[in-house]
Structure formats: structure tokens, C-alpha cells
Write a protein that holds these residues in place. Structure first.
Motif, PDB file in Angstrom:
ATOM      1  N   THR A 181       0.958  -1.136  -0.102  1.00  0.00           N
ATOM      2  CA  THR A 181      -0.085  -0.067   0.220  1.00  0.00           C
ATOM      3  C   THR A 181       1.091   1.281   0.019  1.00  0.00           C
ATOM      4  OG1 THR A 181       0.000   0.109   2.306  1.00  0.00           O
ATOM      5  CG2 THR A 181      -1.864  -1.198   1.312  1.00  0.00           C
ATOM      6  N   LYS A 182       0.179   2.373  -0.634  1.00  0.00           N
ATOM      7  CA  LYS A 182       1.126   3.484  -0.512  1.00  0.00           C
ATOM      8  C   LYS A 182       0.082   4.668  -0.535  1.00  0.00           C
ATOM      9  CE  LYS A 182       4.700   6.004  -1.033  1.00  0.00           C
ATOM     10  NZ  LYS A 182       5.711   6.359  -0.213  1.00  0.00           N
ATOM     11  N   ASP A 183       0.053   5.417   0.466  1.00  0.00           N
ATOM     12  CA  ASP A 183      -0.967   6.539   0.528  1.00  0.00           C
ATOM     13  C   ASP A 183      -2.605   5.900   0.470  1.00  0.00           C
ATOM     14  OD1 ASP A 183       1.191   8.144   0.496  1.00  0.00           O
ATOM     15  OD2 ASP A 183       0.946   8.574  -1.554  1.00  0.00           O
ATOM     16  N   ASP A 184      -2.616   4.959   1.190  1.00  0.00           N
ATOM     17  CA  ASP A 184      -4.001   3.997   1.442  1.00  0.00           C
ATOM     18  C   ASP A 184      -4.521   3.376   0.002  1.00  0.00           C
ATOM     19  OD1 ASP A 184      -4.301   4.307   4.220  1.00  0.00           O
ATOM     20  OD2 ASP A 184      -5.322   6.099   4.068  1.00  0.00           O
ATOM     21  N   GLN A 185      -3.755   3.173  -1.153  1.00  0.00           N
ATOM     22  CA  GLN A 185      -4.055   2.824  -2.262  1.00  0.00           C
ATOM     23  C   GLN A 185      -3.334   1.299  -2.210  1.00  0.00           C
ATOM     24  OE1 GLN A 185      -2.414   5.605  -4.919  1.00  0.00           O
ATOM     25  NE2 GLN A 185      -4.500   6.914  -4.793  1.00  0.00           N
ATOM     26  N   TYR A 199       3.918  -1.574  -7.566  1.00  0.00           N
ATOM     27  CA  TYR A 199       4.868  -0.911  -6.332  1.00  0.00           C
ATOM     28  C   TYR A 199       6.251  -0.669  -6.604  1.00  0.00           C
ATOM     29  CZ  TYR A 199       6.305   0.455  -1.667  1.00  0.00           C
ATOM     30  OH  TYR A 199       6.850   1.114  -0.676  1.00  0.00           O
ATOM     31  N   GLU A 236       7.177   1.787  -9.186  1.00  0.00           N
ATOM     32  CA  GLU A 236       6.883   3.102  -8.918  1.00  0.00           C
ATOM     33  C   GLU A 236       7.891   3.513  -7.894  1.00  0.00           C
ATOM     34  OE1 GLU A 236       4.729   6.600  -9.435  1.00  0.00           O
ATOM     35  OE2 GLU A 236       4.495   4.664 -10.435  1.00  0.00           O
ATOM     36  N   TYR A 237       8.205   2.568  -6.781  1.00  0.00           N
ATOM     37  CA  TYR A 237       8.867   3.193  -5.603  1.00  0.00           C
ATOM     38  C   TYR A 237      10.473   2.423  -5.264  1.00  0.00           C
ATOM     39  CZ  TYR A 237       4.285   5.114  -4.958  1.00  0.00           C
ATOM     40  OH  TYR A 237       3.050   6.016  -5.048  1.00  0.00           O
TER      41      TYR A 237
END
Length: 156
Positions: A82-86, A93, A96-97
Motif C-alpha cells: 500500500t502507498k497512501d492508502d492505495q 509498487y 513506482e517506488y
């Protein structure tokens, strides 16, 4: 004559009907869903008795609604982040990160740690643990060899 078996909330007979027990009290499906069903984060509809209720950190989804925010692939029975509640699949993931190779800009996937690596005679493990991809290691070796044949690593 059989004892009456009624819904704890609406008091209608449950004879010949489906029902749900909660804290030893019987509820007809309609009352149970109205009183206790969770609401899906994605579609905002009730998650009924006949649906699977998937939950993460007090949030709930239908099977069909539990998918990656970026690529929409299903996350049912799959690892996710999850990232920022997504919700994100591990691939989105990581793309992107995660760190990128400075040479080719490809994503360095998590878990590609190589132990025993040193830099300038100092260990890079522990607090200075590096994540390497095989590609990055080959790029580094090519740069060190500068076109030489790889016959003996002591020649480097």
C-alpha cells in the motif's frame, strides 16, 4: 410441535429460511446484512453473506473490487503493498517506488540482496546493505574489466 425459531431483530420465523448466527442469536439474512455487513471500499455497496469479505486494516472489499490501483489486476490471494492508502500489486509498487539501476534505469526488485559484497575493502552488509540485481553486477564488472577477458578475478 416444534419450538419457534425467529429472527432476533425482526422476529419473523426462520423456518425453511437461511439465517446467520451472531453471538448465539439467529438473524434472517436481510436483517444480518442491514445490521452487520461491511461496506466495500471500492464500490461502496454492502458485502452480503453470499460474498467473500476481504479486509485489510479495517477496510473491506468484495472479491471483484480488490485490485491494484494502478493496473487493476486482482489482488485476491496475492501479495500486495500500500502507498497512501492505495492497494498496489508488487510489480506496480516496485516499478513506482523501488530503486532503479543507474546504468539501464530498470527497477531493482526487492529481495535481490547479495551478501559478502565489499567496496574499498569495507563490508557493505548490515546497516549499509545494498540491493543488487545481476544486471548491475555485470555492468560493474564490465566497467572494471574495461574489455578484458574475465579469467581471474584477482586481475581486477
Amino acid at each position: 410441535m416444534a419450538e419457534r425459531y425467529d429472527c432476533h431483530y425482526c422476529k419473523e420465523s426462520l423456518f425453511g429460511r437461511k439465517y446467520v448466527l451472531r453471538e448465539e442469536n439467529p438473524y434472517c439474512v436481510k436483517c444480518y446484512e442491514n445490521l452487520y455487513s461491511n461496506t466495500c471500499e471500492e464500490c461502496k455497496k454492502s458485502i452480503g453473506c453470499s460474498s467473500r469479505d476481504l479486509s485489510y486494516k479495517d477496510r473491506h472489499w468484495h472479491d471483484d473490487c480488490f485490485h491494484c490501483f494502478k493496473c487493476s489486476r486482482s489482488l485476491v490471494d496475492k501479495p500486495f503493498s500500500t502507498k497512501d492508502d492505495q492497494l498496489l500489486c508488487t510489480e506496480c509498487y516496485s516499478n513506482e517506488y523501488s530503486s532503479k539501476c543507474h546504468e539501464c534505469k530498470k527497477t531493482i526488485m526487492p529481495g535481490k540482496e547479495m551478501s559478502g559484497l565489499t567496496e574499498g575493502g569495507k563490508s557493505v552488509n548490515g546497516a549499509f546493505s545494498w540491493i543488487w540485481s545481476v544486471h548491475n553486477l555485470l555492468v560493474m564488472v564490465r566497467k572494471l574489466l574495461k574489455g578484458k577477458e574475465l579469467t581471474d578475478l584477482t586481475d581486477i
